[in-house]
Design an enzyme around this catalytic site. Sequence first.
Site, PDB file in Angstrom:
ATOM      1  N   LEU A  27     -10.252   3.667  -6.639  1.00  0.00           N
ATOM      2  CA  LEU A  27      -9.917   2.923  -8.222  1.00  0.00           C
ATOM      3  C   LEU A  27      -9.286   2.062  -8.227  1.00  0.00           C
ATOM      4  O   LEU A  27      -8.332   2.007 -10.140  1.00  0.00           O
ATOM      5  CB  LEU A  27      -8.636   4.506  -8.120  1.00  0.00           C
ATOM      6  CG  LEU A  27      -9.036   6.178  -8.353  1.00  0.00           C
ATOM      7  CD1 LEU A  27      -8.077   6.852  -8.068  1.00  0.00           C
ATOM      8  CD2 LEU A  27     -10.220   5.865  -8.949  1.00  0.00           C
ATOM      9  N   GLY A  28      -9.282   1.071  -7.875  1.00  0.00           N
ATOM     10  CA  GLY A  28      -9.523   0.035  -7.905  1.00  0.00           C
ATOM     11  C   GLY A  28      -8.280  -0.476  -7.674  1.00  0.00           C
ATOM     12  O   GLY A  28      -7.620  -1.640  -8.094  1.00  0.00           O
TER      13      GLY A  28
ATOM     14  N   TYR B  30       1.003  -1.319   8.291  1.00  0.00           N
ATOM     15  CA  TYR B  30       1.352  -0.789   6.621  1.00  0.00           C
ATOM     16  C   TYR B  30       2.839  -0.342   7.730  1.00  0.00           C
ATOM     17  O   TYR B  30       3.333  -0.252   6.097  1.00  0.00           O
ATOM     18  CB  TYR B  30       0.641   0.263   6.631  1.00  0.00           C
ATOM     19  CG  TYR B  30      -0.427   0.579   6.257  1.00  0.00           C
ATOM     20  CD1 TYR B  30      -1.118  -0.177   6.146  1.00  0.00           C
ATOM     21  CD2 TYR B  30      -1.748   1.486   6.350  1.00  0.00           C
ATOM     22  CE1 TYR B  30      -2.981  -0.837   5.125  1.00  0.00           C
ATOM     23  CE2 TYR B  30      -2.896   1.660   5.710  1.00  0.00           C
ATOM     24  CZ  TYR B  30      -3.756   0.144   5.114  1.00  0.00           C
ATOM     25  OH  TYR B  30      -4.905  -0.088   5.185  1.00  0.00           O
TER      26      TYR B  30
ATOM     27  N   GLY C  18      -5.802   7.426   2.125  1.00  0.00           N
ATOM     28  CA  GLY C  18      -5.193   6.250   2.567  1.00  0.00           C
ATOM     29  C   GLY C  18      -3.891   6.145   2.531  1.00  0.00           C
ATOM     30  O   GLY C  18      -3.323   6.693   1.384  1.00  0.00           O
ATOM     31  N   THR C  19      -3.151   5.331   4.114  1.00  0.00           N
ATOM     32  CA  THR C  19      -1.498   5.750   3.689  1.00  0.00           C
ATOM     33  C   THR C  19      -0.416   4.598   2.993  1.00  0.00           C
ATOM     34  O   THR C  19       0.445   4.057   3.843  1.00  0.00           O
ATOM     35  CB  THR C  19      -1.161   6.352   5.538  1.00  0.00           C
ATOM     36  OG1 THR C  19      -1.504   4.984   6.308  1.00  0.00           O
ATOM     37  CG2 THR C  19      -1.246   7.476   5.284  1.00  0.00           C
TER      38      THR C  19
ATOM     39  N   ASN D 281      -7.090  14.097  -6.592  1.00  0.00           N
ATOM     40  CA  ASN D 281      -7.949  12.956  -6.241  1.00  0.00           C
ATOM     41  C   ASN D 281      -9.103  14.086  -5.033  1.00  0.00           C
ATOM     42  O   ASN D 281      -9.989  14.011  -4.682  1.00  0.00           O
ATOM     43  CB  ASN D 281      -7.670  11.979  -4.988  1.00  0.00           C
ATOM     44  CG  ASN D 281      -6.372  11.310  -6.445  1.00  0.00           C
ATOM     45  OD1 ASN D 281      -7.780  11.472  -7.447  1.00  0.00           O
ATOM     46  ND2 ASN D 281      -5.786  10.453  -6.007  1.00  0.00           N
TER      47      ASN D 281
ATOM     48  N   ASP E 182      -6.313   7.480   6.664  1.00  0.00           N
ATOM     49  CA  ASP E 182      -6.351   6.168   7.139  1.00  0.00           C
ATOM     50  C   ASP E 182      -5.101   5.359   7.745  1.00  0.00           C
ATOM     51  O   ASP E 182      -4.709   5.236   6.720  1.00  0.00           O
ATOM     52  CB  ASP E 182      -7.357   5.137   6.350  1.00  0.00           C
ATOM     53  CG  ASP E 182      -7.358   4.157   6.730  1.00  0.00           C
ATOM     54  OD1 ASP E 182      -8.255   3.751   7.650  1.00  0.00           O
ATOM     55  OD2 ASP E 182      -7.493   3.655   6.237  1.00  0.00           O
TER      56      ASP E 182
ATOM     57  N   LYS F 157      -5.382   0.827  12.680  1.00  0.00           N
ATOM     58  CA  LYS F 157      -6.668  -0.697  12.482  1.00  0.00           C
ATOM     59  C   LYS F 157      -5.502  -1.882  13.463  1.00  0.00           C
ATOM     60  O   LYS F 157      -4.110  -1.530  13.797  1.00  0.00           O
ATOM     61  CB  LYS F 157      -6.098  -1.522  10.978  1.00  0.00           C
ATOM     62  CG  LYS F 157      -6.686   0.168  10.733  1.00  0.00           C
ATOM     63  CD  LYS F 157      -7.092  -0.744   8.637  1.00  0.00           C
ATOM     64  CE  LYS F 157      -7.302   0.521   8.089  1.00  0.00           C
ATOM     65  NZ  LYS F 157      -6.427   0.842   7.225  1.00  0.00           N
TER      66      LYS F 157
ATOM     67  N   HIS G 251      -8.806  -4.521  11.420  1.00  0.00           N
ATOM     68  CA  HIS G 251      -8.308  -4.824   9.734  1.00  0.00           C
ATOM     69  C   HIS G 251      -8.320  -5.894   9.102  1.00  0.00           C
ATOM     70  O   HIS G 251      -9.287  -5.215   8.141  1.00  0.00           O
ATOM     71  CB  HIS G 251      -6.841  -4.886  10.236  1.00  0.00           C
ATOM     72  CG  HIS G 251      -6.518  -3.893   9.373  1.00  0.00           C
ATOM     73  ND1 HIS G 251      -4.374  -3.762   8.801  1.00  0.00           N
ATOM     74  CD2 HIS G 251      -6.199  -4.425   7.780  1.00  0.00           C
ATOM     75  CE1 HIS G 251      -4.636  -3.393   7.720  1.00  0.00           C
ATOM     76  NE2 HIS G 251      -5.562  -3.994   6.701  1.00  0.00           N
TER      77      HIS G 251
HETATM   78  N1  LIG Z   1      -8.460  -2.391   4.410  1.00  0.00           N
HETATM   79  C1  LIG Z   1      -8.310  -3.082   3.992  1.00  0.00           C
HETATM   80  O1  LIG Z   1      -7.484  -3.766   3.591  1.00  0.00           O
HETATM   81  C2  LIG Z   1      -7.553  -1.738   3.112  1.00  0.00           C
HETATM   82  C3  LIG Z   1      -6.939  -2.406   1.210  1.00  0.00           C
HETATM   83  C4  LIG Z   1      -6.804  -1.580   0.409  1.00  0.00           C
HETATM   84  C5  LIG Z   1      -7.037  -0.351   1.011  1.00  0.00           C
HETATM   85  N2  LIG Z   1      -7.408   0.424   2.388  1.00  0.00           N
HETATM   86  C6  LIG Z   1      -7.515   1.398   2.685  1.00  0.00           C
HETATM   87  O2  LIG Z   1      -7.886   2.343   1.573  1.00  0.00           O
HETATM   88  C7  LIG Z   1      -6.688   3.000   1.078  1.00  0.00           C
HETATM   89  C8  LIG Z   1      -6.384   3.334  -0.561  1.00  0.00           C
HETATM   90  O3  LIG Z   1      -6.268   2.256  -1.305  1.00  0.00           O
HETATM   91  P1  LIG Z   1      -5.553   1.564  -2.961  1.00  0.00           P
HETATM   92  O4  LIG Z   1      -3.990   2.078  -2.563  1.00  0.00           O
HETATM   93  O5  LIG Z   1      -5.965   1.019  -3.505  1.00  0.00           O
HETATM   94  O6  LIG Z   1      -6.204   3.135  -3.589  1.00  0.00           O
HETATM   95  P2  LIG Z   1      -6.898   3.222  -4.452  1.00  0.00           P
HETATM   96  O7  LIG Z   1      -6.810   4.922  -5.493  1.00  0.00           O
HETATM   97  O8  LIG Z   1      -8.077   2.317  -5.761  1.00  0.00           O
HETATM   98  O9  LIG Z   1      -5.401   3.077  -5.639  1.00  0.00           O
HETATM   99  C9  LIG Z   1      -4.378   3.925  -5.518  1.00  0.00           C
HETATM  100  C10 LIG Z   1      -3.643   3.505  -6.978  1.00  0.00           C
HETATM  101  O10 LIG Z   1      -4.006   4.255  -8.535  1.00  0.00           O
HETATM  102  C11 LIG Z   1      -3.463   5.137  -8.373  1.00  0.00           C
HETATM  103  N3  LIG Z   1      -3.762   6.725  -8.473  1.00  0.00           N
HETATM  104  C12 LIG Z   1      -4.130   7.430  -7.597  1.00  0.00           C
HETATM  105  N4  LIG Z   1      -4.668   8.466  -8.035  1.00  0.00           N
HETATM  106  C13 LIG Z   1      -5.236   8.042  -9.123  1.00  0.00           C
HETATM  107  C14 LIG Z   1      -4.998   9.330 -10.828  1.00  0.00           C
HETATM  108  N5  LIG Z   1      -5.613  10.691 -10.213  1.00  0.00           N
HETATM  109  N6  LIG Z   1      -4.855   9.175 -11.479  1.00  0.00           N
HETATM  110  C15 LIG Z   1      -4.908   7.517 -11.935  1.00  0.00           C
HETATM  111  N7  LIG Z   1      -3.928   6.927 -10.426  1.00  0.00           N
HETATM  112  C16 LIG Z   1      -3.995   6.871  -9.265  1.00  0.00           C
HETATM  113  C17 LIG Z   1      -2.079   5.797  -7.773  1.00  0.00           C
HETATM  114  O11 LIG Z   1      -1.019   5.671  -8.025  1.00  0.00           O
HETATM  115  P3  LIG Z   1       0.255   6.731  -8.132  1.00  0.00           P
HETATM  116  O12 LIG Z   1       1.013   6.926  -6.821  1.00  0.00           O
HETATM  117  O13 LIG Z   1       0.547   6.546  -9.614  1.00  0.00           O
HETATM  118  O14 LIG Z   1      -0.562   7.931  -8.074  1.00  0.00           O
HETATM  119  C18 LIG Z   1      -2.003   3.794  -6.895  1.00  0.00           C
HETATM  120  O15 LIG Z   1      -1.495   3.089  -8.076  1.00  0.00           O
HETATM  121  C19 LIG Z   1      -5.397   3.077   1.141  1.00  0.00           C
HETATM  122  O16 LIG Z   1      -4.500   3.352   0.858  1.00  0.00           O
HETATM  123  C20 LIG Z   1      -6.064   2.351   2.652  1.00  0.00           C
HETATM  124  O17 LIG Z   1      -5.390   3.008   3.715  1.00  0.00           O
HETATM  125  C21 LIG Z   1      -7.271  -0.780   3.049  1.00  0.00           C
END
Ligand SMILES: NC(=O)c1ccc[n+]([C@@H]2O[C@H](COP(=O)([O-])OP(=O)(O)OC[C@H]3O[C@@H](n4cnc5c(N)ncnc54)[C@H](OP(=O)(O)O)[C@@H]3O)[C@@H](O)[C@H]2O)c1
Length: 313
Positions: free
Chosen positions: A220-221, A57, A27-28, A273, A52, A86, A119
Site C-alpha cells: 500500500l506504498g 525490526y 509484515g511485522t 487486508n 515476515d 532476515k 535484508h
Molecule cells: N525488506 C525491506 O526492506 C522492507 C521494506 C518495507 C517493507 N517490508 C515488509 O513489507 C511489510 C509491509 O510494508 P509496509 O509496512 O510498508 O506495508 P503497507 O501495507 O504498504 O503500509 C502500511 C501502512 O498502511 C496502513 N494500512 C494498512 N492497511 C490499511 C488499510 N486496509 N486501509 C488503509 N490503510 C492501511 C497502515 O496503517 P494502520 O496501522 O493504521 O492500518 C500503515 O501505515 C513490512 O512489515 C515488512 O515485512 C520490507
Amino acid sequence: MATPDTLRYAKMPLNNGSGAIPAVGFGTLIHDPLATKEATKTALEVGFRHFDCAERYRNEEAVGDAMQAALSAGAIRREDVFISTKLWNTNHRPERVKPAFDASRLRLKIDTIDCYLIHTPFAFRPGDELDPRDEHGQVIYDSGVTLIETWRALERLVDDGECKSIGLTDVTLENLQPIVAAARIKPAVVQVESHPYFPQWDLLAFCLEHGIVVQAGAPLGHDMAPRIVDDPVITNIAQRVHKTPAQVALAWAVQRGTAVLTTSTSPRHIQENFEISTLPEDAMREIREGITTSIRFNPVVGTGVPGFIPRAS
Ligand SMILES: NC(=O)c1ccc[n+]([C@@H]2O[C@H](COP(=O)([O-])OP(=O)(O)OC[C@H]3O[C@@H](n4cnc5c(N)ncnc54)[C@H](OP(=O)(O)O)[C@@H]3O)[C@@H](O)[C@H]2O)c1
C-alpha cells in the site's frame, strides 16, 4: 450457489522443493513491541499464515511471544505457518551468519525458519552496532565481504537442514541476476517494494521465469503520499467490486503473481487486508494500463539504509 472465492488462501510453490508460501502475508515492521504482539495475535486470528520478520525490526521476540501463545493454545500448528526473517547488514561476514540466524530463531522461539533472507545487498561494518556511522554521520560499509560469500553461508544453512529456503530482499534486477547465476541453491524468495505505483514488472518477469516468489513489500506504498488507497483508478474499481481500495491493491498483487506483505496495527485493517477476493480481468488491466504514477517510496536499494525504520540508537 456461487463458489467461495479462495484468493486469500492462495499458495505459491517454492523452487527448492520445500513446500509453498501462502500468498497473503503479514509484515511485522512495527516499531512498538507491544503493538507487534497484538497485531501478530490479531493477524493469526483472522487467518494470516505467513509472517515476515527481521532482526533489524528489533521485535522478533514479540512476534515469537504471539506465535507461541497461539501454538500452546492449539489455535495453530507450526507446520501451517510460514515464517521468514532476515540477516542484518552487519552480519554479512560468513562466520556471523549462523550466530545471527540462531539468535533470530531463539527470539522467535522456533526451531526452523521457513525462509531466511539477506535484508539488503549492502554489508555494514560487522559488530553489534546496527547502524555504524563515521564522525560525519556516513554509513560505514564493509568491503571485506561479497554478497555471494554471504549467500554461500546461507546455502550452508539449507544444507544443514537449519532453514527450508533462502532469499534476498531490497535487490535490483542487476543485483539479483549474478546471484541467481552463481548460486548452488537458487533464491526461493525475493522481497522488494512493489505496488501499483512501483510494479517492477521486469523483476517480476525474471523471478517468474526462475521460479522465484516475489514478496511485495509495502503493497500500500507504506501509506505515504500520494496514497495508493486514494488513487482514482483504485477507488473506482473498489466501488464497482464492493471492496475497499486496500483490498483492490492487495488482490491485484496476488493475481499478478506476487506474494504480498501487508502491515497494520488496526484490527479492522488487519481483517480487511486478509479478506481479499479475485478481481475481474478488466480491473487488472485498468490498474496496469490506467495508473501512470511511478514512485519508489523506499530508498533502501541504493544505500542499504532502511527507509521505513528509524535509525538504531
Ligand atoms: N525488506 C525491506 O526492506 C522492507 C521494506 C518495507 C517493507 N517490508 C515488509 O513489507 C511489510 C509491509 O510494508 P509496509 O509496512 O510498508 O506495508 P503497507 O501495507 O504498504 O503500509 C502500511 C501502512 O498502511 C496502513 N494500512 C494498512 N492497511 C490499511 C488499510 N486496509 N486501509 C488503509 N490503510 C492501511 C497502515 O496503517 P494502520 O496501522 O493504521 O492500518 C500503515 O501505515 C513490512 O512489515 C515488512 O515485512 C520490507
